[in-house]
Design an enzyme around this catalytic site. Sequence first.
Site, short mmCIF file in Angstrom:
data_model
loop_
_atom_site.label_atom_id
_atom_site.label_comp_id
_atom_site.label_asym_id
_atom_site.label_seq_id
_atom_site.Cartn_x
_atom_site.Cartn_y
_atom_site.Cartn_z
CD GLU A 1 3.50 37.31 14.06
OE1 GLU A 1 2.64 36.84 14.80
OE2 GLU A 1 3.26 38.08 13.14
CG HIS B 1 16.54 31.06 15.24
ND1 HIS B 1 16.56 32.05 14.29
CD2 HIS B 1 17.69 31.17 15.94
CE1 HIS B 1 17.70 32.72 14.39
NE2 HIS B 1 18.40 32.21 15.38
CB THR C 1 -0.93 0.00 1.23
OG1 THR C 1 -1.86 -1.08 1.12
CG2 THR C 1 -1.71 1.31 1.32
CB CYS C 2 3.81 2.26 1.99
SG CYS C 2 4.88 3.70 2.24
NE ARG D 1 -19.94 6.85 11.98
CZ ARG D 1 -20.15 5.54 11.90
NH1 ARG D 1 -21.25 5.10 11.33
NH2 ARG D 1 -19.26 4.69 12.37
CE1 TYR E 1 -3.37 7.67 7.34
CE2 TYR E 1 -4.61 6.73 9.16
CZ TYR E 1 -3.77 6.58 8.08
OH TYR E 1 -3.33 5.32 7.72
NE ARG F 1 -13.46 7.50 16.10
CZ ARG F 1 -13.10 6.23 16.24
NH1 ARG F 1 -12.70 5.78 17.41
NH2 ARG F 1 -13.15 5.40 15.21
CE1 TYR G 1 9.32 -2.06 -0.29
CE2 TYR G 1 9.95 -0.20 -1.67
CZ TYR G 1 9.54 -0.69 -0.45
OH TYR G 1 9.35 0.16 0.61
CB CYS H 1 3.40 6.62 2.42
SG CYS H 1 2.87 5.41 3.63
CD GLU I 1 -2.88 11.66 5.12
OE1 GLU I 1 -1.81 11.68 5.76
OE2 GLU I 1 -3.32 10.63 4.55
CE LYS J 1 -0.85 9.52 2.78
NZ LYS J 1 -1.41 8.70 3.89
#
Length: 463
Positions: free
Chosen positions: A452, A447, A42-43, A204, A183, A210, A100, A48, A187, A51
């Site tokens: 500002e 820093h 998936t990543c 909902r 998330y 959450r 991979y 990831c 995103e 995305k």
Amino acid sequence: MPDFDYDLFIIGGGSGGVRAARFASQRGARVGLAESGRMGGTCVNVGCIPKKLYSFAAHYAESFAESRGFGWQLPGQPTLDWATLKANRATEITRLNGIYEGIIAGAGADRLQGHASLVDAHTVRVQAEAGPERTVTARHILIATGGRPFVPQFPGSDLVVVSDEMFDLPTFPQRLVVVGGGYIGCEMASIFHGLGATVTLIYRGEQVLRGFDEEVRGFTAAEMRKAGVDIRTGTDVQSIEALPGGARRLRLSDGSTLDADVVLYATGRRPNVEGLNLQGVGVRQTKNGHIEVDEHFATSVPGIYALGDAVGRKDLTPVALAEAMALVDHLFGPAPGKPAHGPIDYALVPTAVFTHPPIGTVGLSEEAARDKHGAIRVFRGDFRPLRHTLSGSAERTLVKLVVDAATDRVVGLHMVGADAGEIVQGFAVALQCGATKAQFDRTIGIHPTTAEEFVTLREVSRT
């Protein structure tokens, strides 16, 4: 001991499976790995990596707008070429798939293409899409098949898409509705809004995200709304119907309707374990379908192990990688001269969320820290970054420390703002090593060149 084809056979070519294959091979184990799709899981393919690439693309739109405050004059209004973005992403993902594949080959492990299923505690059947079936035996079998998006059944549920499909939509959606406030939903809402879509997010519950720190949830939602994402909480989808021309009409629980070009359902994920024959060999699962494992990732069947999203302790790539290392050390011993990877403290795994602005978090939320430690101290800073004094943007940044009052140890660090994921990642090691607030004071002061004015984290709560 009976003779097996492999010491370790892995089902799944995602982050956890590839890490286990690589390091088990380094320990001298005979390793095989079966994957029915593209390597990287998936990543790499639909998570990831794409995305974050699309998040980078969306940030360019923000930069074009902000550049005017710094004196830049563009010859015209920038436009997104959706086809070019998709094609370049696909090229990069293909390159990573090859890397991979190279990791497996370089480790000396066997790579089998096809869908694998369990025959018994030491036997796996691999069925290629085109070709003969193959049966192999292994002393240890590892299930690392990840997760997949979940869509509940309701009238019109066949008209929605899931996150896996968002990166390669045929045409860019001018009107996007995202259902789900986790998330992934937040995103995707931020990214596609940044790319130019009109985005409505429906959830909902009372507040999005959450499970995250309550203040982080509220701050992020406010910043997303400020940017232009329409977040509607306390409502849900009752039905969806197709309109002429391909549009969708949503009927909501509050009685309103909403039209969209694309409806994305980001309402959770489920373990990707269908077709593995878990019940047939006696591997126990939770009520949500996750595979039950002990502290060493052993399932209820001796010889069969599982990790990553299929287990569901924390669905993050770094977690799958850490679990793979712990399992390899348990089965084959640590690398020469190296200590074994110990138990994983899941609370101290840093998390990045690619909303706009992004979130970085590690450790306990304020609420969880109060439950665990009782007396805590909370320090926070909320400021306008220096960049935005000229950019014209109203975006603000939040930094928050949660401290155990009894020991002065920092038990939670949360940030919402530019580069939050990278910044929190850098401080995560300090939390993992038990750093105190006094030690953080020498490093976390922001820093003047990043704000500002000189910003310190002021104590806002002591209970």
